[in-house]
Motif scaffolding. Structure first.
Motif, PDB file in Angstrom:
ATOM      1  N   ARG A 138      19.077  75.187  86.445  1.00 55.94           N
ATOM      2  CA  ARG A 138      20.014  76.434  86.047  1.00 55.94           C
ATOM      3  C   ARG A 138      21.401  76.193  85.929  1.00 55.94           C
ATOM      4  NH1 ARG A 138      20.553  80.074  82.800  1.00 55.94           N
ATOM      5  NH2 ARG A 138      21.718  82.049  83.545  1.00 55.94           N
TER       6      ARG A 138
ATOM      7  N   ALA B 280      21.986  74.595  82.492  1.00 62.28           N
ATOM      8  CA  ALA B 280      21.928  75.621  81.382  1.00 62.28           C
ATOM      9  C   ALA B 280      23.308  76.503  81.465  1.00 62.28           C
ATOM     10  CB  ALA B 280      20.737  76.388  81.660  1.00 62.28           C
ATOM     11  N   ILE B 281      23.816  76.716  82.654  1.00 60.73           N
ATOM     12  CA  ILE B 281      25.150  77.533  82.837  1.00 60.73           C
ATOM     13  C   ILE B 281      26.014  76.646  82.181  1.00 60.73           C
ATOM     14  CG2 ILE B 281      26.812  78.299  84.213  1.00 60.73           C
ATOM     15  CD1 ILE B 281      24.467  79.297  86.113  1.00 60.73           C
TER      16      ILE B 281
ATOM     17  N   GLN C  18      11.017  81.030  90.976  1.00 64.77           N
ATOM     18  CA  GLN C  18      12.514  80.936  91.089  1.00 64.77           C
ATOM     19  C   GLN C  18      12.756  79.696  90.384  1.00 64.77           C
ATOM     20  OE1 GLN C  18      14.319  82.874  92.390  1.00 64.77           O
ATOM     21  NE2 GLN C  18      12.880  84.312  93.096  1.00 64.77           N
ATOM     22  N   PRO C  19      13.698  79.722  89.305  1.00 63.69           N
ATOM     23  CA  PRO C  19      14.210  78.551  88.645  1.00 63.69           C
ATOM     24  C   PRO C  19      14.780  77.436  89.705  1.00 63.69           C
ATOM     25  CG  PRO C  19      15.531  80.156  88.197  1.00 63.69           C
ATOM     26  CD  PRO C  19      14.476  80.788  89.009  1.00 63.69           C
ATOM     27  N   ASP C  20      14.628  76.222  89.381  1.00 63.76           N
ATOM     28  CA  ASP C  20      15.186  75.035  90.051  1.00 63.76           C
ATOM     29  C   ASP C  20      16.846  75.106  89.852  1.00 63.76           C
ATOM     30  OD1 ASP C  20      16.244  71.954  89.787  1.00 63.76           O
ATOM     31  OD2 ASP C  20      14.949  72.393  91.236  1.00 63.76           O
ATOM     32  N   PRO C  21      17.625  75.298  91.052  1.00 61.30           N
ATOM     33  CA  PRO C  21      19.038  75.359  91.004  1.00 61.30           C
ATOM     34  C   PRO C  21      19.689  74.190  90.057  1.00 61.30           C
ATOM     35  CG  PRO C  21      18.363  75.572  93.326  1.00 61.30           C
ATOM     36  CD  PRO C  21      17.032  75.166  92.416  1.00 61.30           C
TER      37      PRO C  21
END
Length: 387
Positions: free
Chosen positions: A196, A199-200, A190-193
């Motif tokens: 992520r 990146a968004i 699971q990617p780190d919040p």
């Protein structure tokens, strides 16, 4: 071996160059044993090379004849003895634990012989059981298409990995690290919040820049385009009307009969506006099965199979059927992370879907008008029409 790796999918397990010690039988040296994990079939293959082309292939009890006149021992008899040894150890050490519902005395091993010295000129006697091949393409095609009424299948990643380890221990082989990763893929990370979210934000900023350039483009084009003034057009000079020639009444009536008055032409109707077809409810319903059962990241063939079988047995898709091409397109649009549909459905999506339905015991038929559409023919007490 490299050529076989190119021809066979990841769902085929290959065991090569091993010995089998079966109680009460001589030790058997096996060249190749293939297991198709999608169809649940075992194929035994003996490989032979001869100093000359094979002139005649015979069934058991007769030697093979080479083009130089030599008679060589029959490899069909040799692979038959190997088959007895492999079948016995599979019954004792494999079937009771992994395939308890299959009759132990009807274990579906299939013998075959491969020799590159066999070509189109070789005379082949009809074999009572098994097959003879002269190319690796024929061997791979047999391994991929071989089907039985009672397939030897296991479900779940852990069960398949345990079966592979048991077979390698039994045949004194080993599982490479690359093969082990394919049998037991690592769990998705699971990617780190925070990573992520960053990146968004970067993606949103790039989209805003692109949108701004698109909004400014029409104004820039209008500013750069020179304005041209059309040249004045001179009005046509009036034409002086001349007096009509005098003709006799007889000639006038003949002229009227020969040149009838033309009916006024009506303007052609305007073309009807073209409307884009909207998405059908069946497509949206099929997409829900894909998004619900196939994860976008790290999917497996089992996820794809579950989505196809669920759509195939969905009551709301009875009338439309399942369009395999549309199903593959929805899956391809849904996948991320560099995963290809060909990795999940080796050998072609249509053939793979039919194999999944056959392995699951769900009979299907093709639509007579569109072969890409399939429907289940299973009937229930409440519904007597094909679903």
């Amino acid at each position: 071996m490299n050529r076989l790796h190119q021809l066979l999918g990841h769902h085929v397990w290959a065991f090569t160059s091993f010995r089998v010690d079966a109680p009460g039988l001589p030790v058997a040296e096996v060249d190749w044993l293939f297991y198709n994990s999608l169809r649940g079939t075992f194929v035994l293959s003996e490989w032979k090379r001869y100093p000359a082309l094979v002139l005649q292939v015979m069934d058991e009890g007769k030697p093979w004849i080479l083009a130089n006149g030599a008679a060589v021992p029959n490899p069909v008899e040799q692979v038959g003895r190997q088959l007895q040894a492999v079948r016995r150890v599979l019954r004792q050490d494999i079937c009771r634990k992994y395939f308890p519902s299959v009759d132990q005395h009807s274990l579906n091993l299939y013998p075959s012989v491969y020799s590159p010295q066999i070509d189109e000129a070789t005379r082949r006697e009809r074999l009572r059981y098994g097959a003879v091949h002269g190319s690796l393409e024929e061997v791979a095609l047999m391994v991929e298409r071989r089907a039985v009424t009672a397939p030897l299948l296991v479900s779940g990643v852990s069960a398949r990995l345990e079966l592979a380890e048991t077979l390698t221990d039994l045949f004194r082989c080993s599982i490479g690290s690359a093969v082990r990763r394919k049998l037991d893929p690592p769990p998705p990370v699971q990617p780190d919040p925070g990573v992520r979210m960053a990146a968004i934000h970067r993606e949103l900023a790039a989209l805003h820049l692109e949108l701004a350039s698109l909004l400014d483009a029409p104004a820039q084009v209008a500013a750069l385009t020179p304005i041209t003034v059309p040249a004045p057009v001179a009005a046509p000079a009036p034409v002086r009307a001349s007096a009509p020639p005098r003709i006799s009444p007889v000639l006038r009536s003949d002229a009227l009969r020969q040149s009838p008055a033309k009916a006024p032409t009506s303007p052609s109707p305007a073309p009807a506006p073209v409307t884009k077809p909207s998405k059908t409810p069946a497509a949206g319903h099929l997409k829900r099965h894909v998004t619900r059962l196939v994860p976008a990241s790290k999917p497996t063939s089992e996820h794809l199979r579950d989505a196809f079988l669920a759509a195939l047995q969905d009551g709301q898709l009875r009338s439309s059927g399942v369009h395999i091409g549309l199903f593959g397109s929805l899956v391809g649009q849904h996948l991320t992370g560099g995963v290809n549909l060909s990795d999940l459905a080796p050998g072609g999506l249509s053939k793979w879907c039919h194999a999944q339905a056959e392995a699951a015991g769900v009979p299907i038929v093709r639509d007579p008008k569109d072969p890409s559409i399939v429907r289940s023919t299973r009937r229930t007490n409440q519904q007597k029409e094909p679903v």
